[in-house]
Write an enzyme that holds these catalytic residues in place. Structure first.
Site, mmCIF file in Angstrom:
data_model
loop_
_atom_site.group_PDB
_atom_site.id
_atom_site.type_symbol
_atom_site.label_atom_id
_atom_site.label_comp_id
_atom_site.label_asym_id
_atom_site.label_seq_id
_atom_site.Cartn_x
_atom_site.Cartn_y
_atom_site.Cartn_z
ATOM 1 N N ASN A 22 37.867 37.417 49.900
ATOM 2 C CA ASN A 22 37.538 38.127 48.808
ATOM 3 C C ASN A 22 36.110 37.765 48.261
ATOM 4 O O ASN A 22 35.911 36.828 47.724
ATOM 5 C CB ASN A 22 38.456 37.788 47.664
ATOM 6 C CG ASN A 22 38.310 38.548 46.256
ATOM 7 O OD1 ASN A 22 37.390 39.399 46.311
ATOM 8 N ND2 ASN A 22 39.060 38.127 45.167
ATOM 9 N N LYS A 77 34.393 39.355 46.257
ATOM 10 C CA LYS A 77 34.187 39.525 44.616
ATOM 11 C C LYS A 77 32.977 40.582 44.767
ATOM 12 O O LYS A 77 32.425 41.188 45.538
ATOM 13 C CB LYS A 77 34.081 38.447 44.090
ATOM 14 C CG LYS A 77 35.549 37.623 44.143
ATOM 15 C CD LYS A 77 35.693 36.609 43.052
ATOM 16 C CE LYS A 77 36.682 35.717 43.653
ATOM 17 N NZ LYS A 77 37.381 34.791 42.472
ATOM 18 N N HIS A 102 44.046 41.540 41.069
ATOM 19 C CA HIS A 102 43.585 40.239 41.190
ATOM 20 C C HIS A 102 43.355 39.731 39.605
ATOM 21 O O HIS A 102 43.298 40.705 38.535
ATOM 22 C CB HIS A 102 42.005 40.221 41.669
ATOM 23 C CG HIS A 102 41.600 38.796 41.812
ATOM 24 N ND1 HIS A 102 41.047 38.172 40.953
ATOM 25 C CD2 HIS A 102 41.524 37.946 42.873
ATOM 26 C CE1 HIS A 102 40.380 36.971 41.241
ATOM 27 N NE2 HIS A 102 40.867 36.915 42.406
ATOM 28 N N GLU A 147 41.164 38.516 37.918
ATOM 29 C CA GLU A 147 39.906 38.852 37.217
ATOM 30 C C GLU A 147 40.098 40.190 36.944
ATOM 31 O O GLU A 147 39.540 40.660 35.697
ATOM 32 C CB GLU A 147 38.789 38.766 38.012
ATOM 33 C CG GLU A 147 38.446 37.157 38.332
ATOM 34 C CD GLU A 147 37.679 36.622 39.655
ATOM 35 O OE1 GLU A 147 37.269 37.635 40.341
ATOM 36 O OE2 GLU A 147 37.668 35.420 39.975
ATOM 37 N N GLU A 186 48.046 33.199 43.234
ATOM 38 C CA GLU A 186 46.706 32.541 42.575
ATOM 39 C C GLU A 186 46.712 32.105 41.404
ATOM 40 O O GLU A 186 46.817 32.718 40.275
ATOM 41 C CB GLU A 186 45.390 33.560 42.973
ATOM 42 C CG GLU A 186 45.448 34.091 44.102
ATOM 43 C CD GLU A 186 43.930 34.797 44.367
ATOM 44 O OE1 GLU A 186 43.239 34.397 45.305
ATOM 45 O OE2 GLU A 186 43.485 35.627 43.542
ATOM 46 N N GLY A 208 38.028 29.640 41.383
ATOM 47 C CA GLY A 208 36.620 29.287 41.556
ATOM 48 C C GLY A 208 36.360 28.110 40.458
ATOM 49 O O GLY A 208 35.269 27.842 40.214
ATOM 50 N N SER A 224 40.489 27.996 45.109
ATOM 51 C CA SER A 224 39.800 27.053 45.480
ATOM 52 C C SER A 224 40.160 26.400 47.071
ATOM 53 O O SER A 224 40.388 25.359 47.426
ATOM 54 C CB SER A 224 39.667 25.895 44.618
ATOM 55 O OG SER A 224 39.148 26.184 43.530
#
Ligand code: PGA
Length: 251
Positions: free
Chosen positions: A9, A11, A96, A98, A168, A174, A213
């Site tokens: 991904n 991003k 996701h 985010e 996730e 991250g 991560s």
């Protein structure tokens, strides 16, 4: 036996120079990709460019989001499922964290987008996961089951034969804080059991990726867990050596 599936991904990272270098690196190392399904998910504006740069049939293409609306129309700024398919995508990441946290995507919208992707035979990678506050409040199972049940109620359990799930934990994305392999395995087993209550055969076959991560030095242990079937990789997918090392870590 489920086949490992690792997706990158990217991003909102990169430009043409960076992406050309990254894909050149992936092409060079793609010979080592055996017994693993691999995809990269660049920003939408670079999908066609990446498709043209890819010189291997071992790496598939995915989008990071699509419009909810299944048909083209007056939806300024949106990208339809037919468009990502037309450009060569096989997958799309949906829900996701985010997109949920920053852009307010709801469980219902994620479910509707899942239906939209399936209508075009694009495999959705449906992301689920809890925040640290939710985990600490003992709401992990409630959060994950609500996220998943909304999708199940919309598309039906049998549709999960064509859906990938990515677990996730939001607190691991991250941050450099990976869930331990035991913590991740526990949630993956919970997800599989939740599906198994409705269709055991589908649950046994569904690919459940771990994301948060994942790096070359922890991928092997994570992918060795019985219910972890690969990963959704953010930061480390922007480096060809690291990404290929992760893709080959479990095989
Ligand atoms: P990360 O991101 O690997 O950089 O933690 C994972 C993701 O957000 O999919």
């Amino acid at each position: 036996m489920r086949k490992l599936f690792v997706a990158g991904n990217w991003k909102m990272h990169g430009n043409k120079t960076f992406i050309k270098d990254l894909v050149t690196g992936l092409n060079a190392k793609s010979v080592s990709l055996n017994n693993v399904d691999v995809a990269v998910c660049p920003p939408a504006i670079y999908l066609d460019f990446v498709n043209k740069c890819l010189a291997t049939d071992k790496i598939f293409l995915g989008a990071q989001n699509i419009a909810i609306e299944p048909e083209q129309g007056a939806f300024t700024g949106e990208i339809s499922i037919a468009m990502v398919k037309d450009i060569g995508c096989s997958y799309v990441i949906l829900g996701h964290s985010e997109r949920r946290a920053i852009y307010g995507e709801t469980n219902e919208q994620v479910a509707d987008k899942t239906a939209t992707a399936l209508s075009a035979n694009i495999t959705p990678i449906v992301c689920v996961g809890e925040t640290l506050a939710e985990r600490e409040a003992g709401k992990l199972e409630l959060v994950i089951s609500t996220q998943l049940n909304t999708v199940i109620n919309k598309v039906g359990i049998d549709a999960f034969a064509n859906i990938v799930i990515a677990y996730e934990p939001v607190w691991a994305i991250g941050t450099g804080k990976t869930a331990s392999s035991a913590q991740a395995q526990e949630v993956h087993a919970f997800i599989r059991s939740l599906l198994a209550q409705k269709n055991a055969e589908v649950a046994e076959k569904v690919i459940i990726q771990y994301g948060g991560s994942v790096k070359p030095n922890n991928a092997k242990e994570l992918f060795a867990q019985p219910d972890i079937d690969g990963g959704l990789i953010g930061g480390a997918s922007l480096n060809a050596d690291d990404f290929i090392a992760i893709c080959t870590a479990g095989v």
